[in-house]
Design an enzyme around this catalytic site. Structure first.
Site, PDB file in Angstrom:
ATOM      1  N   GLN A 258       0.818  -1.211   0.000  1.00  0.00           N
ATOM      2  CA  GLN A 258       0.000   0.000   0.000  1.00  0.00           C
ATOM      3  C   GLN A 258       0.854   1.264   0.000  1.00  0.00           C
ATOM      4  O   GLN A 258       0.455   2.292  -0.545  1.00  0.00           O
ATOM      5  CB  GLN A 258      -0.965  -0.016   1.177  1.00  0.00           C
ATOM      6  CG  GLN A 258      -2.013  -1.114   1.103  1.00  0.00           C
ATOM      7  CD  GLN A 258      -2.745  -1.130  -0.235  1.00  0.00           C
ATOM      8  OE1 GLN A 258      -3.273  -0.124  -0.680  1.00  0.00           O
ATOM      9  NE2 GLN A 258      -2.764  -2.289  -0.885  1.00  0.00           N
ATOM     10  N   HIS A 261       1.805   2.921  -3.527  1.00  0.00           N
ATOM     11  CA  HIS A 261       0.979   3.840  -4.306  1.00  0.00           C
ATOM     12  C   HIS A 261       1.661   5.189  -4.466  1.00  0.00           C
ATOM     13  O   HIS A 261       1.380   5.921  -5.411  1.00  0.00           O
ATOM     14  CB  HIS A 261      -0.401   3.984  -3.661  1.00  0.00           C
ATOM     15  CG  HIS A 261      -1.265   2.791  -3.889  1.00  0.00           C
ATOM     16  ND1 HIS A 261      -1.902   2.557  -5.077  1.00  0.00           N
ATOM     17  CD2 HIS A 261      -1.586   1.741  -3.092  1.00  0.00           C
ATOM     18  CE1 HIS A 261      -2.590   1.432  -5.016  1.00  0.00           C
ATOM     19  NE2 HIS A 261      -2.413   0.920  -3.809  1.00  0.00           N
ATOM     20  N   GLU A 327      -8.891   1.113   5.381  1.00  0.00           N
ATOM     21  CA  GLU A 327      -9.356   0.885   4.010  1.00  0.00           C
ATOM     22  C   GLU A 327      -9.279  -0.605   3.665  1.00  0.00           C
ATOM     23  O   GLU A 327     -10.243  -1.214   3.227  1.00  0.00           O
ATOM     24  CB  GLU A 327      -8.494   1.701   3.048  1.00  0.00           C
ATOM     25  CG  GLU A 327      -8.882   1.504   1.593  1.00  0.00           C
ATOM     26  CD  GLU A 327      -7.910   2.174   0.636  1.00  0.00           C
ATOM     27  OE1 GLU A 327      -8.306   2.413  -0.523  1.00  0.00           O
ATOM     28  OE2 GLU A 327      -6.752   2.428   1.019  1.00  0.00           O
ATOM     29  N   HIS A 328      -8.101  -1.179   3.839  1.00  0.00           N
ATOM     30  CA  HIS A 328      -7.914  -2.622   3.657  1.00  0.00           C
ATOM     31  C   HIS A 328      -7.549  -3.240   5.008  1.00  0.00           C
ATOM     32  O   HIS A 328      -6.635  -2.756   5.674  1.00  0.00           O
ATOM     33  CB  HIS A 328      -6.767  -2.927   2.684  1.00  0.00           C
ATOM     34  CG  HIS A 328      -6.921  -2.303   1.330  1.00  0.00           C
ATOM     35  ND1 HIS A 328      -6.401  -1.062   1.022  1.00  0.00           N
ATOM     36  CD2 HIS A 328      -7.550  -2.745   0.215  1.00  0.00           C
ATOM     37  CE1 HIS A 328      -6.690  -0.780  -0.245  1.00  0.00           C
ATOM     38  NE2 HIS A 328      -7.386  -1.770  -0.752  1.00  0.00           N
ATOM     39  N   ASP A 363      -7.125  -4.897  -4.953  1.00  0.00           N
ATOM     40  CA  ASP A 363      -6.766  -3.786  -5.825  1.00  0.00           C
ATOM     41  C   ASP A 363      -7.062  -4.084  -7.290  1.00  0.00           C
ATOM     42  O   ASP A 363      -7.411  -3.185  -8.052  1.00  0.00           O
ATOM     43  CB  ASP A 363      -5.271  -3.461  -5.673  1.00  0.00           C
ATOM     44  CG  ASP A 363      -4.969  -2.690  -4.394  1.00  0.00           C
ATOM     45  OD1 ASP A 363      -5.915  -2.154  -3.792  1.00  0.00           O
ATOM     46  OD2 ASP A 363      -3.788  -2.634  -4.011  1.00  0.00           O
ATOM     47  N   HIS A 422     -51.856  20.186   8.699  1.00  0.00           N
ATOM     48  CA  HIS A 422     -51.542  18.783   8.393  1.00  0.00           C
ATOM     49  C   HIS A 422     -52.770  17.901   8.650  1.00  0.00           C
ATOM     50  O   HIS A 422     -53.155  17.079   7.824  1.00  0.00           O
ATOM     51  CB  HIS A 422     -50.368  18.288   9.244  1.00  0.00           C
ATOM     52  CG  HIS A 422     -49.026  18.685   8.719  1.00  0.00           C
ATOM     53  ND1 HIS A 422     -48.627  19.988   8.625  1.00  0.00           N
ATOM     54  CD2 HIS A 422     -47.991  17.918   8.262  1.00  0.00           C
ATOM     55  CE1 HIS A 422     -47.395  20.033   8.140  1.00  0.00           C
ATOM     56  NE2 HIS A 422     -46.986  18.783   7.903  1.00  0.00           N
TER      57      HIS A 422
END
Length: 435
Positions: A258, A261, A327-328, A363, A422
């Site tokens: 990761q 990236h 995230e993961h 991914d 109403h």
């Protein structure tokens, strides 16, 4: 690198600070606001200015949109092996997301009226595909295919150009495979601003989807409400849970994955149930970084964004994972522990269970979209799915008999909340009949 022990009283506060996104800083917010304002004011002129400034690509207005000829020719320039991988990934993504397609329904409610839900595709969606050091063609598939399955009729894709003004053929080929014909050479905050407000060349969209760096995430945050936003997926994250049964090299490789990236803002976590495995993974990380071509850059990212947490029990490990909402989330523990963790951790963007389920599968190949919540937003956001490209309308149809059954409820609430009209709006429908 930050090392924390859950037995320390300040562990969770330190985790909160470590996980804080860069977009929270004032200079990012101010810069983003200035660019958005400029694009809203000057349109294409501002886009061309920022494209030259940030992407070093000097374009003219007619070059902003990629020609259909260029898109069509991309398939011929991409190697067969790459195209084959894209098609295989697309098949898995489509197969997964078909199962999540919402269906309209109607049924009788307790009053005998017909109620239900109707689902419609969003009319026009903008997809943001990051550029940077690598062509993220997988992100094209992971965002465009769910949108296509939802039935979105108009998809506009924005991605940063290279300095020569071109776009990686892999991105164009992936877009072609997804049936996208509207592609623009524009990235960063200026792309998000253009999609939200519209310019002379880029028509405005109803919703924006796709990941980005801290500036892109902040732009989406500031424009939320003026345009729909999928979620706020920023720089990549992974948390790997390991114990004495874990393979240190496998854990180390997945942690570094990761960081690869490459934005420099990635957050990677080792959640260790055993201090010895933590030390072994740290040694393995150092060894692996020496083998990789981009090892020096990866080492810098790891130094700033790697946090190892020593948990003194499985229960505490669950609390840590749910707090970070990674995230993961990779669970590479014994089968018994993995079963406990996977049943009790409820905030992960994607959960990958078992030593043979690295995040790289998520991914590229497994099927679920890799556009996932980051920076603890998994506490309230989910990963991108078909329903994110649809909107729901509730359906209500009463007749005289069912309205009569509901009338006492409306009357009671109108009195409680002092909303006289109403109640009368229901009563008036029975006045003539009563007379």
């Amino acid at each position: 690198m930050l090392t924390l022990h859950t037995k320390d009283g300040n562990c969770f506060e330190a985790l909160r600070e470590f996980s804080r996104p860069a977009a929270a800083s004032g200079n990012v917010s101010e810069t983003v606001a200035e660019i958005i304002s400029d694009v809203q004011r000057r349109g294409d002129e501002a886009i061309l200015y920022y494209t030259a400034k940030f992407d070093h690509a000097k374009l003219i207005r007619k070059q902003l949109r990629v020609s259909q000829e260029t898109i069509d020719s991309a398939l011929a320039t991409v190697e067969a092996e790459k195209l084959s991988a894209m098609k295989a990934s697309a098949e898995a993504i489509s197969d997964f997301h078909k199962r999540t397609l919402p269906k309209s329904w109607k049924k009788r409610n307790p009053h005998g009226a017909t109620v239900g839900e109707l689902f419609y595709p969003i009319r026009r969606v903008g997809l943001y595909i990051p550029g940077g050091q690598t062509p993220l063609c997988s992100t094209v598939l992971m965002t465009a295919l769910p949108a296509k399955l939802a039935g979105v009729p108009e998809l506009a894709l924005c991605t940063p150009p290279r300095p020569d003004g071109s776009i990686a053929p892999e991105i164009l080929a992936a877009a072609k495979l997804c049936g996208i014909t509207e592609i623009y050479r524009v990235g960063g905050v200026q792309a998000i601003a253009a999609l939200a407000a519209g310019t002379e060349t880029i028509p405005a969209v109803d919703k924006i989807a796709g990941p980005g760096n801290a500036f892109v995430v902040e732009a989406k945050r500031q424009l939320f409400g003026k345009v729909g936003i999928d979620l706020l997926p920023g720089p990549s994250e992974v948390m790997v849970v390991a114990d004495s049964k874990s393979n240190p090299e496998w854990v180390a490789a997945d942690i570094i994955t990761q960081a690869e990236h490459g934005s420099g803002k990635e957050k990677v976590y080792l959640l260790a149930l055993d201090e010895r495995i933590s030390d072994a993974v740290e040694i393995a990380i150092s060894s692996l970084l020496a083998r990789y071509q981009r090892g020096t850059r990866l080492r810098e990212i790891m130094a700033a964004g790697f946090c190892r947490i020593i948990a003194d029990s499985v229960d505490v490990a669950v609390d840590v994972a749910n707090f970070i909402a990674p995230e993961h989330l990779e669970i590479q523990t014994s089968a018994k522990t993995a079963k406990i963790l996977s049943s009790r951790i409820t905030t992960a963007g994607a959960m990958l269970v078992g030593a043979y389920s690295p995040a790289a599968l998520g991914d590229f190949a497994a099927g679920p979209s890799h556009t996932l919540p980051t920076s603890r937003t998994g506490r309230f956001f989910s990963g991108l799915q078909v329903s994110d490209f649809m909107r729901r309308t509730s359906y209500v149809r009463y007749d005289e008999e069912s309205l009569s059954r509901a009338r006492p409820i409306v009357t009671a609430f109108s009195k409680m909340e002092q909303l006289e009209v109403h109640g009368h709006s229901v009563d008036i429908r029975f006045e003539k009949k009563n007379k």
